[in-house]
Design an enzyme around this catalytic site. Structure first.
Site, short mmCIF file in Angstrom:
data_model
loop_
_atom_site.label_atom_id
_atom_site.label_comp_id
_atom_site.label_asym_id
_atom_site.label_seq_id
_atom_site.Cartn_x
_atom_site.Cartn_y
_atom_site.Cartn_z
N CYS A 111 3.91 -22.31 -11.64
CA CYS A 111 5.21 -22.92 -11.35
C CYS A 111 5.11 -24.43 -11.14
O CYS A 111 6.09 -25.15 -11.25
CB CYS A 111 5.83 -22.28 -10.11
SG CYS A 111 6.03 -20.50 -10.26
N GLY A 167 10.55 -12.85 -8.23
CA GLY A 167 9.95 -12.94 -6.91
C GLY A 167 10.46 -14.14 -6.15
O GLY A 167 10.64 -14.09 -4.93
N THR A 168 10.72 -15.22 -6.85
CA THR A 168 11.25 -16.43 -6.20
C THR A 168 12.60 -16.14 -5.55
O THR A 168 12.85 -16.56 -4.41
CB THR A 168 11.38 -17.57 -7.23
OG1 THR A 168 10.08 -17.95 -7.68
CG2 THR A 168 12.08 -18.78 -6.62
N THR A 209 25.26 -7.49 -12.08
CA THR A 209 24.98 -6.29 -12.86
C THR A 209 23.47 -6.05 -12.89
O THR A 209 22.70 -6.95 -13.23
CB THR A 209 25.52 -6.43 -14.29
OG1 THR A 209 26.92 -6.68 -14.24
CG2 THR A 209 25.23 -5.19 -15.10
N HIS A 224 6.40 -9.24 -13.56
CA HIS A 224 5.50 -9.73 -14.59
C HIS A 224 4.06 -9.95 -14.11
O HIS A 224 3.19 -10.32 -14.90
CB HIS A 224 6.05 -11.02 -15.23
CG HIS A 224 5.99 -12.22 -14.34
ND1 HIS A 224 5.11 -13.25 -14.55
CD2 HIS A 224 6.72 -12.57 -13.25
CE1 HIS A 224 5.29 -14.20 -13.64
NE2 HIS A 224 6.27 -13.81 -12.84
#
Length: 380
Positions: free
Chosen positions: A319, A69-70, A235, A199
């Site tokens: 975080c 998400g960051t 990838t 997550h």
């Protein structure tokens, strides 16, 4: 007994997501390769993209996979800014650091001007301030970013109103905490960009997505093979993408059950500690997040004391764990420096039970008393 009440930090992977990931891990093939193995893996990725798009209310071509998400927030904030010739960025004062920090980076390195939208005491953004700012500086604003719900308090923001006020100004929304937990539609909200993460929804760590309007092409942060509309080269992480799609499609999150657990916990806390304050309680909130201030304590001490009783919670965003500073979210809501460092976040998920709530409530009074005593000694 061990009780996990930190689902806002990360959730346990659903069994169906683990099974999907294991099956994909056993397959051979780079999704960008043209041979049979590559095409098979590519099909798995595109099927997963369709499922995620359906879950988030967008076109499959609008789903751009990222590593977190960051990363998606950084791609959106920087990309939308670079896509414009305007210099003003508006974000809410309660954003996650994954939005705050790239916005500040643009100020320091790209000459941006940052305006933070204040919030009311209940944690909801000041729409009057936003309306006034847009009216006065509409020709200068490159983008607006307001999170769908806050990761520390769970307070849900009026995104539809933000988009209405913005008009033609691109609006980005960090929806990491809200995705799969409350009604959320990229199309219905009228957003330019939105961020989700694996997550937080029963999927794996290390996978996220930027939902970006098909007609909008932003400069890339990563250059290489040109994957993901040439916006995010690299990838594709097929096993994690497939697992995320499985978690989303399963729809295992039980919002009413989770809200009932949270409400029961909050009632128990207030019964034992009438001086406790539930932050943002008067505003619409996510089902599972409860941010509580315990006056006279120190949040880091409380967290460790709860952990010693085998209850996992947090002082705010994972975080920033270990960084001793007051919550910018709670201070934006009007709490003092001291009170902002006297708060804990308890976040519930589908795997929690009534016995988890009962156990947490049983150890909390002693933890608070010990926290009060330790803080009193520390002030002498």
């Amino acid at each position: 007994m061990s009780v996990y009440l930190d689902h806002a930090a990360t959730t346990p992977m659903f069994d169906i997501a683990i099974d999907a990931m294991n099956a994909s891990l056993r397959k051979l093939g780079n999704p960008s390769s043209l041979h049979a193995e590559g095409r098979s893996t590519r099909k798995d990725v595109e099927d997963a993209r369709e499922k995620i798009a359906k879950g988030v209310g967008c076109l499959s071509s609008e789903v751009i996979f990222t590593g977190s998400g960051t990363e998606a927030n950084n791609a959106a904030i920087k990309g939308l800014f670079w896509h414009s010739d305007k210099k003003v960025i508006l974000i809410s004062s309660i954003e996650h650091h994954a939005v705050l920090d790239p916005a500040h980076w643009l100020v320091e390195h790209e000459g941006a001007e940052l305006i933070e939208i204040p919030v009311e005491a209940d944690g909801v953004i000041d729409l009057a301030f936003l309306n006034k700012t847009v009216a006065e500086r509409v020709s200068e604003i490159a983008l607006i970013s307001v999170m769908h719900s806050n990761n520390e308090t769970g307070v849900i923001q009026p995104i539809a109103e933000v988009v209405k006020i913005a008009g033609d100004i691109p609006v980005h929304c960090d929806a990491v905490q809200s995705f799969t937990k409350v009604a959320l539609s990229f199309k219905d909200l009228g957003l330019f960009a939105m961020t989700i993460s694996g997550h937080k929804v029963g999927g794996p760590l290390g996978i996220g997505a930027l939902i970006l309007r098909r007609a909008v092409e932003i400069p890339a942060l990563l250059h290489g093979g040109g994957q993901e509309r040439d916006i995010r080269s690299g990838t594709l992480n097929a096993p994690s993408i497939v697992a995320l799609a499985a978690a989303v499609e399963a729809k295992l999150y039980d919002a009413s059950k989770v809200a009932e657990l949270r409400d029961s916990f909050e009632a128990g806390v207030l019964a034992s500690r009438p001086d406790a304050v539930i932050n943002g309680k008067s505003a619409p909130r996510l089902p599972g997040i409860s941010n509580i201030t315990f006056p006279g304590t120190q949040s880091d001490s409380l967290l460790l004391l709860m952990d010693s009783q085998k209850v996992s919670c947090s002082t705010g965003a994972a975080c920033t764990a270990g960084v001793h500073r007051p919550s910018h979210v709670l201070m934006a809501m009007g709490l003092t420096d001291v009170l902002s460092q006297s708060s804990l976040r308890f976040s519930f998920g589908t795997t929690n039970t009534a016995s988890d709530v009962a156990y947490a409530l049983s150890v909390l009074p002693d933890v608070i008393e010990r926290g009060l005593a330790a803080n009193a000694v520390g002030r002498k």
